[in-house]
Scaffold this active site. Sequence first.
Site, PDB file in Angstrom:
ATOM      1  N   LYS A 178     -12.076  -4.867   5.994  1.00 49.79           N
ATOM      2  CA  LYS A 178     -12.263  -3.356   5.363  1.00 49.79           C
ATOM      3  C   LYS A 178     -13.884  -3.330   5.028  1.00 49.79           C
ATOM      4  CE  LYS A 178      -9.513  -0.712   2.709  1.00 49.79           C
ATOM      5  NZ  LYS A 178      -8.840  -0.733   2.000  1.00 49.79           N
TER       6      LYS A 178
ATOM      7  N   GLU B 179     -15.549  -1.240  -4.817  1.00 55.30           N
ATOM      8  CA  GLU B 179     -16.318   0.520  -4.562  1.00 55.30           C
ATOM      9  C   GLU B 179     -16.419   0.921  -6.404  1.00 55.30           C
ATOM     10  OE1 GLU B 179     -13.616   1.878  -1.790  1.00 55.30           O
ATOM     11  OE2 GLU B 179     -13.786   0.885  -0.594  1.00 55.30           O
TER      12      GLU B 179
ATOM     13  N   HIS C 287       1.351   5.023  -1.816  1.00 55.80           N
ATOM     14  CA  HIS C 287       0.526   5.603  -0.809  1.00 55.80           C
ATOM     15  C   HIS C 287       1.341   5.215   0.612  1.00 55.80           C
ATOM     16  CE1 HIS C 287      -2.425   3.446  -3.565  1.00 55.80           C
ATOM     17  NE2 HIS C 287      -2.101   2.621  -4.283  1.00 55.80           N
TER      18      HIS C 287
ATOM     19  N   ARG D 123      -4.645   3.067  16.580  1.00 56.99           N
ATOM     20  CA  ARG D 123      -3.097   3.036  16.972  1.00 56.99           C
ATOM     21  C   ARG D 123      -2.995   4.550  16.529  1.00 56.99           C
ATOM     22  NH1 ARG D 123      -2.247   2.304  11.180  1.00 56.99           N
ATOM     23  NH2 ARG D 123      -1.135   4.557  10.235  1.00 56.99           N
TER      24      ARG D 123
HETATM   25  C1  MV4 Z   1     -10.137   4.942  -2.770  1.00 56.23           C
HETATM   26  C2  MV4 Z   1      -9.611   5.256  -4.655  1.00 56.23           C
HETATM   27  C3  MV4 Z   1     -10.744   6.219  -5.048  1.00 56.23           C
HETATM   28  N1  MV4 Z   1     -11.934   5.354  -4.633  1.00 56.23           N
HETATM   29  N2  MV4 Z   1     -11.292   4.052  -3.458  1.00 56.23           N
HETATM   30  C4  MV4 Z   1      -5.388   3.960  -1.605  1.00 56.23           C
HETATM   31  C5  MV4 Z   1      -5.014   3.771  -0.138  1.00 56.23           C
HETATM   32  C6  MV4 Z   1      -6.472   3.370   0.218  1.00 56.23           C
HETATM   33  N3  MV4 Z   1      -6.176   3.313   1.623  1.00 56.23           N
HETATM   34  C7  MV4 Z   1      -7.223   3.788  -0.381  1.00 56.23           C
HETATM   35  N4  MV4 Z   1      -6.812   4.178  -1.768  1.00 56.23           N
HETATM   36  C8  MV4 Z   1      -8.211   4.860  -2.560  1.00 56.23           C
HETATM   37  N5  MV4 Z   1      -9.114   4.061  -2.678  1.00 56.23           N
HETATM   38  C9  MV4 Z   1     -12.450   4.906  -4.188  1.00 56.23           C
HETATM   39  N6  MV4 Z   1     -13.250   3.842  -3.842  1.00 56.23           N
HETATM   40  C10 MV4 Z   1      -8.940   6.235  -4.283  1.00 56.23           C
HETATM   41  C11 MV4 Z   1      -7.722   5.524  -3.880  1.00 56.23           C
HETATM   42  C12 MV4 Z   1      -5.939   6.315  -4.041  1.00 56.23           C
HETATM   43  C13 MV4 Z   1      -5.429   7.090  -2.792  1.00 56.23           C
HETATM   44  C14 MV4 Z   1      -6.153   7.505  -1.588  1.00 56.23           C
HETATM   45  C15 MV4 Z   1      -5.201   8.635  -0.527  1.00 56.23           C
HETATM   46  C16 MV4 Z   1      -4.289   8.908  -0.875  1.00 56.23           C
HETATM   47  C17 MV4 Z   1      -3.160   8.502  -1.681  1.00 56.23           C
HETATM   48  C18 MV4 Z   1      -4.071   6.714  -3.039  1.00 56.23           C
HETATM   49  C19 MV4 Z   1      -3.439   7.476  -4.174  1.00 56.23           C
HETATM   50  C20 MV4 Z   1      -4.370   6.816  -5.140  1.00 56.23           C
HETATM   51  C21 MV4 Z   1      -5.115   5.799  -4.908  1.00 56.23           C
END
Ligand code: MV4
Length: 500
Positions: A116, A200, A235, A292
Amino acid sequence: MFKKILIANRGEIAVRVIRACHELGISAVAVFSEVDRGALHVQRADEAYPIGPAAAAESYLSIERILDAAKKSGAEAIHPGYGFLSENPSFARACAKAGVKFIGPPASAMEAMGSKTRARQNMEKAGVPFVPGTAKGLRSAKEAEQMAVKLGFPVMLKAAAGGGGKGMRLIDSPADLPSAFDAARSEASRAFGDDEVYLEKAIVNPRHIEIQVLADEHGNTVYLGERDCSIQRRHQKVVEEAPSPVVSPEMRRHMGEIAVRASQAVGYTNAGTIEFLADEAGNFYFLEMNTRLQVEHPVTELVTGLDLVQLQIRIAAGEPLPFRQQDVQLRGHAIECRVYAEDPDNNYFPSPGKITSLAEPSGPGIRLDSGIYPGWNVPMEYDPLLAKLVGYGESREQAIGRLRRALNEYYLGGIKTNLPLFRDVLQAPEFLAGKANTGFLSRFAMRQPCRSATQDEEIAMIGAGLFQIGAGGVTNGESSNRCGFEESAWKRIGRREALR
Ligand code: MV4
């Protein structure tokens, strides 16, 4: 074009790829572990090879055994599906070395997006907006604290090698940082063999919106609109839809053009997905790229009228994209429910076992991508995804209506599934209004514990049903079941006859 393709996967996605092969006149080769000898993908393939015991590490994740099956069968290409080896650059390289075409991006593009922190550096160079944060891994809790103060709380601590939320922590105040930093480091080290963590700024109540891209090996890249995957549980995506209820045509074009730029910056080819977080003000930020084909690709297929798996195969065979960006038109609305073998009564714990009976929905605007059949024993060793039920309609309302109807046709006996959850979600006002963000499902589950009936309740319901249709029952022709659909007098009389 290839004459024979090996599918290095199992379940519904292997069946999906076999279908695309057959439509293109290509012979499909399945591989299977010991517990998958009787699986649907093995039955649907033209030939099948055993690749080892149930443990994925010794079968579906074994590069050597899969390439051995490719050699024995004479397959010219391998489709990896999703999961397993699909995002493994070593596998892509091993295929090339064995003279077999890997149906997916180059190993170098997977690597550029794999870490990342590296992906964020590459995206910065390409002018792609990403969430403000640290450019590199953090060396100490002290450094993390200084950076967090600059970014402003709340912040997210993430593992550079992570993805899909693993090793991620939300931090509200400086006092929580030191212990979270140490815990995140050791968790990342254990889970990914890499303890790099970075910060972040946290986006509050984001929506997960992703753009599908397709790139040929002649320099053409297009975007195919977005999918809204905000309805997730721990997730794990549960419901996905296209288009997103919150994306305007302008925002779609903006996100699409940025996704194309992000893909081109890493020399991407084949199908890929750029994930964004969108905040409540409509700002969006690059999160990660999935290199993918994704589980939820059918919703994009339904609104674009394209076959993504066929296009992946044609791209891998060296064909140029058969259309340009301006030819891509979105029409209608599609919503997917992921049907898992899990028990809503037991905290959605996996519920493997034998499928004793199965009634599958179909009809107008319904697509079912399934990997099961009655009598099949769902093994406990793999992901519990059984099938994907997708509703399509001219409008979001029509898609929802068709899905609700199809959910009531769907019956799966012998094991527990999350089907009851969808029947509830598709009636939730927040979902119906298109307002569900990533916090929806946890709030929803708290407000309305969704569970199937206990044995006593089932007996009571059967009794109530018998009472309803029995002698001296309702005769005014206005009875309706709890789903709000009219029940006809014919049906009632038929049931009464059958019960005599
Ligand atoms: C985040 C976020 C808020 N702020 N990053 C969760 C899965 C991963 N792909 C990244 N995720 C998140 N990153 C920042 N800077 C909140 C989430 C997140 C989330 C993102 C997408 C779908 C569902 C989620 C559930 C909780 C937190």
